[in-house]
Motif scaffolding. Sequence first.
Motif, short mmCIF file in Angstrom:
data_model
loop_
_atom_site.label_atom_id
_atom_site.label_comp_id
_atom_site.label_asym_id
_atom_site.label_seq_id
_atom_site.Cartn_x
_atom_site.Cartn_y
_atom_site.Cartn_z
N HIS A 4 0.81 -1.21 0.00
CA HIS A 4 0.00 0.00 0.00
C HIS A 4 0.85 1.27 0.00
CE1 HIS A 4 -4.05 -1.64 0.47
NE2 HIS A 4 -3.45 -2.63 1.09
N ASN A 91 -11.05 4.21 1.05
CA ASN A 91 -10.67 2.87 1.53
C ASN A 91 -11.13 1.76 0.59
OD1 ASN A 91 -9.39 3.80 3.94
ND2 ASN A 91 -11.43 4.21 4.75
N LEU A 92 -10.85 1.92 -0.69
CA LEU A 92 -11.23 0.92 -1.68
C LEU A 92 -10.25 -0.25 -1.66
CD1 LEU A 92 -12.01 3.40 -4.56
CD2 LEU A 92 -13.67 2.16 -3.18
N ASP A 93 -10.72 -1.41 -2.03
CA ASP A 93 -9.87 -2.59 -2.12
C ASP A 93 -9.09 -2.52 -3.44
OD1 ASP A 93 -8.73 -5.11 -2.37
OD2 ASP A 93 -10.56 -6.18 -1.81
N LEU A 94 -7.77 -2.41 -3.34
CA LEU A 94 -6.93 -2.26 -4.53
C LEU A 94 -6.89 -3.51 -5.39
CD1 LEU A 94 -3.95 -0.29 -2.95
CD2 LEU A 94 -5.92 0.63 -4.19
N LYS A 95 -7.34 -4.64 -4.87
CA LYS A 95 -7.36 -5.89 -5.64
C LYS A 95 -8.70 -6.11 -6.34
CE LYS A 95 -5.58 -7.85 -1.85
NZ LYS A 95 -5.30 -8.92 -0.89
N GLU A 96 -9.67 -5.28 -6.03
CA GLU A 96 -11.04 -5.43 -6.55
C GLU A 96 -11.13 -4.87 -7.98
OE1 GLU A 96 -14.83 -6.71 -6.34
OE2 GLU A 96 -13.49 -6.81 -4.61
N TYR A 98 -13.81 -2.91 -10.27
CA TYR A 98 -15.00 -2.08 -10.05
C TYR A 98 -15.73 -1.89 -11.38
CZ TYR A 98 -13.07 -1.21 -5.47
OH TYR A 98 -12.59 -1.39 -4.20
#
Length: 148
Positions: A4, A91-96, A98
């Motif tokens: 991160h 706070n988004l999931d960087l692996k997601e 969208y």
Amino acid sequence: MFQHNQSWFLLINEKNPLFETKLETKYGTLTGGCKKEQTVLQTVMDEVLEETGIDITALSKENIYAVGSYYANKTSIKLWHLYALDISSLNLDLKETYFGPGDNSKGERGINGSFVNQKEFVGVNDTLALAIYAKLCLNKIIIHPQIM
């Protein structure tokens, strides 16, 4: 290793109807045009939502940075306004991945956004994305909050 403490970029994946049987863009920039009745800020918010499904209305104006305004090329009167967003507070999931609803065009069916880090930029073949990356990361430019 997933870190991160590095720069991450939200890019889109979309189908280009011109390239149905040829090379397709792996990643591209989020883009859109301002409608006459819209502010630039509203256009930025609308395009992020349309192309990624991410709602950035909670961001303060201090998290939206003007990178510059440029003509599309030396023979064009089309002016491009480039912006960078600090969306870390969401706070988004960087692996997601969208998914956005798109604009009902053939090219935006299945449009989605993914985060890529600086190392993953080797897979980017979108000229505008590469130019923005170079401007932000290689030139170490200073970006300023945009007053809208």
